[in-house]
Design an enzyme around this catalytic site. Sequence first.
Site, mmCIF file in Angstrom:
data_model
loop_
_atom_site.group_PDB
_atom_site.id
_atom_site.type_symbol
_atom_site.label_atom_id
_atom_site.label_comp_id
_atom_site.label_asym_id
_atom_site.label_seq_id
_atom_site.Cartn_x
_atom_site.Cartn_y
_atom_site.Cartn_z
ATOM 1 N N SER A 44 6.010 4.854 8.692
ATOM 2 C CA SER A 44 5.435 4.590 7.216
ATOM 3 C C SER A 44 6.236 4.942 6.340
ATOM 4 C CB SER A 44 3.915 5.427 7.124
ATOM 5 O OG SER A 44 3.626 5.112 5.835
ATOM 6 N N ASN B 13 6.252 -1.886 11.219
ATOM 7 C CA ASN B 13 5.521 -1.302 10.195
ATOM 8 C C ASN B 13 5.683 -2.079 8.843
ATOM 9 O OD1 ASN B 13 4.099 0.597 8.565
ATOM 10 N ND2 ASN B 13 4.528 2.243 9.942
ATOM 11 N N PHE C 64 -1.165 8.189 4.528
ATOM 12 C CA PHE C 64 -1.955 8.681 5.740
ATOM 13 C C PHE C 64 -3.364 9.227 5.085
ATOM 14 C CE2 PHE C 64 1.937 9.267 8.646
ATOM 15 C CZ PHE C 64 1.833 7.850 8.967
ATOM 16 N N ASN D 217 0.715 -1.155 -0.006
ATOM 17 C CA ASN D 217 0.027 -0.037 -0.235
ATOM 18 C C ASN D 217 0.968 1.264 -0.064
ATOM 19 O OD1 ASN D 217 -0.388 2.190 2.665
ATOM 20 N ND2 ASN D 217 0.177 -0.083 3.221
ATOM 21 N N LYS E 170 6.251 3.162 16.998
ATOM 22 C CA LYS E 170 6.042 2.338 15.876
ATOM 23 C C LYS E 170 7.322 2.458 15.012
ATOM 24 C CE LYS E 170 3.023 -0.054 12.778
ATOM 25 N NZ LYS E 170 1.385 -0.356 12.355
ATOM 26 N N ASN F 2 5.453 6.058 3.189
ATOM 27 C CA ASN F 2 4.405 6.497 2.268
ATOM 28 C C ASN F 2 4.338 8.034 2.340
ATOM 29 O OD1 ASN F 2 3.837 4.132 0.967
ATOM 30 N ND2 ASN F 2 2.524 3.592 2.572
ATOM 31 N N THR F 3 4.841 8.629 3.446
ATOM 32 C CA THR F 3 4.761 10.077 3.741
ATOM 33 C C THR F 3 6.376 10.571 3.451
ATOM 34 O OG1 THR F 3 3.048 10.033 5.155
ATOM 35 C CG2 THR F 3 4.437 11.793 5.329
#
Length: 400
Positions: free
Chosen positions: A209, A278, A147, A143, A247, A211-212
């Site tokens: 994450s 994660n 966020f 994915n 995390k 993805n940021t």
Amino acid sequence: MSSSKFFRKLRSLVFISTAATGITFGYSYYRNDENFFRTILIPSIMMLEAEQAHRLAVLICKWKLLPPVSYKDPEVLGTSICNISLKNPVGIAAGFDKNAEAIEGLSQLGFGFVEIGSVTPMPQAGNQKPRVFRLKEDEAIINRYGFNSDGHEQVWHRIQQLRASGRFEGVIGVNLGKNKTSEDPVSDYVEGLKLFSPCADYLVINVSSPNTPGLRDMQHKDTLKKLLTEVNKTKSSLETPKPIFLKLAPDLTHDELKDICKTIKRKECQVDGLIISNTTIDRSVTLRSSNSQEVGGLSGRPLKEKSTRMIEDAYKLTDGKVPIIGAGGIGSGQDAYDKILAGASAIQLYSSFVYQGPPVVTKVKKELDELLGINGYDSVAQAVGQGITKEKRSIFSYFF
């Protein structure tokens, strides 16, 4: 036989067959039959685009279209983490219910705790679609949601409503993230702590994450030190301080993990627990799916051994004094048991929930209960950090 009589009989046969099939499907659906979900319902849902299927699953849980499971958690599965009592150690990881829409429905499926989010201060749409990809052959997901969030205010309102209803007494974790364009990321986390501490059972600082842009840089020791110092100042000022988990990404080197564990031992940078791990940006050569090279975080079975090894390392580096929630590739009681032996006090599912459906929750609990008994443990807590077998260690050495 006349043709009209033949067609009447044919219609009757079709009606009876359809009704019988519907009754069978309905019965299997409402009793959470594992085989039915794995062979019929999940493959049907997988015909939808991945994000559409995710949304449908959230709505099913939101509207409680599945009945509460009948399985009663045995006493041996009861445990606690950071003084939070859990009826069982199996939680749903953040990322499934991003906006606190389905907490009650998820709890009724047998989860011992529900973690929602990641939640950002301001609403944001996340990355462009498509941004979710199934790796069916690998039982994995990639994915790059980025966020997508309804924002602090909306999510807080939903949790407050649920708490005020008086019908829910389960454990809720709130996973906090930063807005993509934030000029003050530390403030994003601090504001989340202030808002959600009164209604959450624990809070998560998500700096892992992939993805940021720039988020994972916050795991670097100097940046992390600054963030956690402010987090601790805020926590000490709250009327209702709650446990705070950090995390981490599974792609940290051993030295980077060592630096983080040293940092959180400092009084001004302490956290109450870690969540490991994660999603990963690593792409093993063993992946078979056509989507395996999509950009984003990989979760599911390919992450299992990597996250378990990291749990073991973190447990040792913190002398077993920092509770760990283990996540990554858990699809059976054995997977959960391995993470507990490595040092996890509780565990979380996500990808296996997608591939196996709600019955996986009861399956993991039953198998974990059996494994604890076979190996002479009277509780989950007794097994935490007791070490994995030499055979498993040799597998880790072979692959890593």
